[in-house]
Each structure stands twice: as C-alpha cells, then as structure tokens.
Design an enzyme around this catalytic site. Structure first.
Site, PDB file in Angstrom:
ATOM      1  N   CYS A  38       0.833  -1.208   0.000  1.00  0.00           N
ATOM      2  CA  CYS A  38       0.000   0.000   0.000  1.00  0.00           C
ATOM      3  C   CYS A  38       0.864   1.253   0.000  1.00  0.00           C
ATOM      4  O   CYS A  38       0.580   2.215  -0.718  1.00  0.00           O
ATOM      5  CB  CYS A  38      -0.932  -0.008   1.208  1.00  0.00           C
ATOM      6  N   CYS A  88      -7.903  -2.116   6.295  1.00  0.00           N
ATOM      7  CA  CYS A  88      -9.222  -1.507   6.136  1.00  0.00           C
ATOM      8  C   CYS A  88     -10.208  -2.451   5.471  1.00  0.00           C
ATOM      9  O   CYS A  88     -11.365  -2.526   5.869  1.00  0.00           O
ATOM     10  CB  CYS A  88      -9.110  -0.224   5.316  1.00  0.00           C
TER      11      CYS A  88
END
Length: 370
Positions: free
Chosen positions: A99, A195
């Site tokens: 990420c 998430c």
C-alpha cells in the site's frame, strides 16, 4: 485557493492530523488529501466514511483546504489482488508494504503534484535525512511506533518529495498536541489491521475470495491431532484459533503452527513455542529493493528484521547474482514466514528489503536448497 507547497495525506486519524497541525504551525503552504482505497463491499464494516468525516473536520479546524481522490481500483489491482494470490499460495503477505509503495507514495504523490504541491507529508513514524549525496530513511525516535519496516520499498525520488513530521515525536506527545489544538481525532483509537477487513472476522472475509477446504492437523511426525477449517487462515508460529484442547496422548500444553502444506491441505503443529520446527538460521528472499538504489556491498553485515513487531537481529547478507538475498542470522530466528518482508538496517538507517521466499527451518520445503 492558493497552491499548496505540501499535500498532507489526511486519513482521519490522530497521526495525520498532527502532521498537518505541525506543518500549518510552521507556516508551510498546505492542503490535505483524503484517499479512499477500498470500495464499499456491502458489509458496512470498513470505517472509510467515519474517517472521511474526521479528515474533513480536522481540515476545517486547521483552516486548510482538503481534496479527495478515489484510489480503490488502483488498490485492488496493486495491493488486494496480490494479497489474495499470496494467501491462495499458502503464504502470508504484508499489504501495508505494498500500500505504501503502490498507493501512498505513487498515486497519492502523483495526485499531489497534479494539484500543484511539490511534496507530500504523512503521519508515518519515520525520519528522512540527506547524507553523502543521497536521501536516507531512518527509524523514528519513538522506536515503539517506528514504521520504517513498512516503508522499506521507497526510493530516492519518493524520499526527496516526502516529509514525516512525526519522526521526532513520541506518540504520547502527538496525542497531547492534538488535544491542545482541539482536534476531534485526539482520542481516536489507532487503526489496526487492514481496512478491507476492518472489524470483520478474518476467516469469514478471506473465505469470500479464497475457498477454504477442511483438512487434517498433524504433528511433524505425522500423527493426526485435529482438523482445520483451511490452511490459508493460519500463519507460522500462530497459537490462536487451532481449537486443540486436551489431545489424547499429549501434554496439556498450547499448540503452535509450524508448517502449512498447501499441496496436501495439511496444517502441521507442535507444542513448543520455540519448537525446533519453527527455528531457522538462514533465509532466502526474492530480489531486494535498495533505498539508495544499490546494496552497500555484495556481502555485508547488518541488522535484519523478518516481522514488524520484532527486534532486528545481527546477520550476514549476501546479494546473489539475480538480486535476491541469502541472509544468515547469528542467532536462530522463530517463525520466519514466506510472504513477509525481511528488512535490513545499518544502525538507525533502513537500507531496503525483500520478500521472504524460504528458510532452513526443518519443515520448510525449500530448507535443503542453497
């Protein structure tokens, strides 16, 4: 709206909020940007909307403009697809590393430049300096919060365009500054996990993408002691979730995962936390990434870290002809896990790292290779 010099990634958490606060108070022309990295999958468990509202509130409180970008497609292609492929192969990936490389220091950086900013800032706990004509990534002063492990895939261009305002602060002071400034994120819990999993049960979530098969749980010598719901749900060294209560013929002691045999759908366990089946001295990796652009030498001594919550250990590093690494530790290491990152340090400087391929633990199928 004036053109910002720095674009802060406002995530809706206390760390990015205080990063923005510090830059504003330093008089830096500033704007914020909220990134949506996960599309709503209908479960309602991801906190993206709450985080977005908090990011907007912080920007309003600080008097800085805020922008929004949807990177959910880029996240799916660059991070999540790899995450699923790795689990399907029986490995344990680290999506936070990807990420950072693929989203925060690529698409976010590009978006910031498109909006006129020359640099970005984030709430990561790490430091950057310049020495000997190159940029260096350094551990944070708060070693308990240091996130350089997750940032080891960055390069010279990214470091040159990045600020880490929290690098010299302890987390306790970050919260104190948020309270003093009246930021509503001051008492917000730190986000943990990923998430796209959020507060959901990990097994339930993963089963939507990687069909699981029940199978046998065996000891290293082949004795069946139970059944598992799917080898993908476990990682090396794990104790939780095995549901192995008093097994006839064995001591009443905890069990630990020591191997995942995807080929025959077997989970291998042992009762010692530091079982010899988990211990290794040598690790082989995929091709390494070097923050400086090249390794310090073909062979060198360094500190190596194979998990985030782990103390870096002394090791000898050999850079092989294909760019991969052979890392020999001074002391045996527990539960070195394929798919995780091996990150290298010289003192407080992060040199870079690579994805772990295998090690010489007895259960590792590649243990005999050189």
């Amino acid at each position: 709206m004036s053109t910002p010099d720095v674009m802060v990634g406002l995530s809706g958490g206390v760390d990015s909020s205080v990063a923005a606060l510090l830059l504003r108070d330093a008089g830096v022309p500033l704007a914020g940007l909220f990134m949506q990295n996960w599309a709503d999958d209908g479960s309602g468990d991801c906190r993206a909307e709450d985080d977005r509202r908090d990011a907007v509130a912080v920007a309003g409180r600080l008097g800085v403009p805020i922008h929004f970008r949807d990177f959910s497609r880029e996240y799916w292609d660059g991070v999540f697809a790899h995450f699923i492929d790795e689990y399907a192969a029986g490995r344990t990936p680290n999506p936070d590393v990807l990420c950072n490389r693929e989203i925060k220091f690529k698409y976010f950086l590009d978006a910031a430049h498109a909006l006129g900013a020359s640099r970005i800032a984030t709430g990561h706990y790490a430091r950057i300096d310049r020495a000997g004509g190159r940029w260096r990534l350094l551990r944070a002063q708060d070693t308990g919060k240091d996130q350089s492990y997750f940032l080891h895939q960055l390069g010279q261009a990214q470091l040159a365009a990045t600020l880490f305002p929290l690098g010299d602060l302890p987390k306790s002071e970050v919260r104190e500054r948020a309270r003093a400034a009246g930021l509503q994120t001051a008492e917000k819990k730190d986000s943990t996990g990923i998430c796209f999993i959020g507060e959901r049960d990990f097994r339930t979530f993963l089963s939507r993408y990687v069909p699981a098969r029940e199978g046998e749980i065996r000891t290293p010598d082949g004795r069946v002691v139970g059944r598992h719901p799917g080898v993908f749900y476990f990682t090396l060294g794990q104790r939780e979730g095995l549901q192995l209560g008093g097994v006839r013929g064995f001591a009443a002691a905890p069990w630990y995962v020591v191997d995942k045999r995807v080929e025959d759908n077997v989970l291998v366990v042992d009762q010692a936390r530091d079982s010899r089946w988990l211990m290794s001295r040598t690790t082989w990796t995929a091709a390494a990434h070097w923050i400086a652009g090249a390794p310090p030498a073909p062979r060198f001594e360094a500190l190596a870290q194979t998990r985030y919550r782990q103390t870096a250990e002394p090791a000898s590093v050999e850079v092989r002809d294909d760019g991969s690494l052979r890392v020999a530790f001074v002391r045996p290491q527990r539960a070195v896990t394929p798919g995780q990152s091996l990150v290298l340090y010289l003192g407080e400087e992060c040199l870079g790292g690579a994805v772990i391929e295998r090690c010489d633990a007895p259960c590792d199928p590649g243990a005999a290779g050189g």
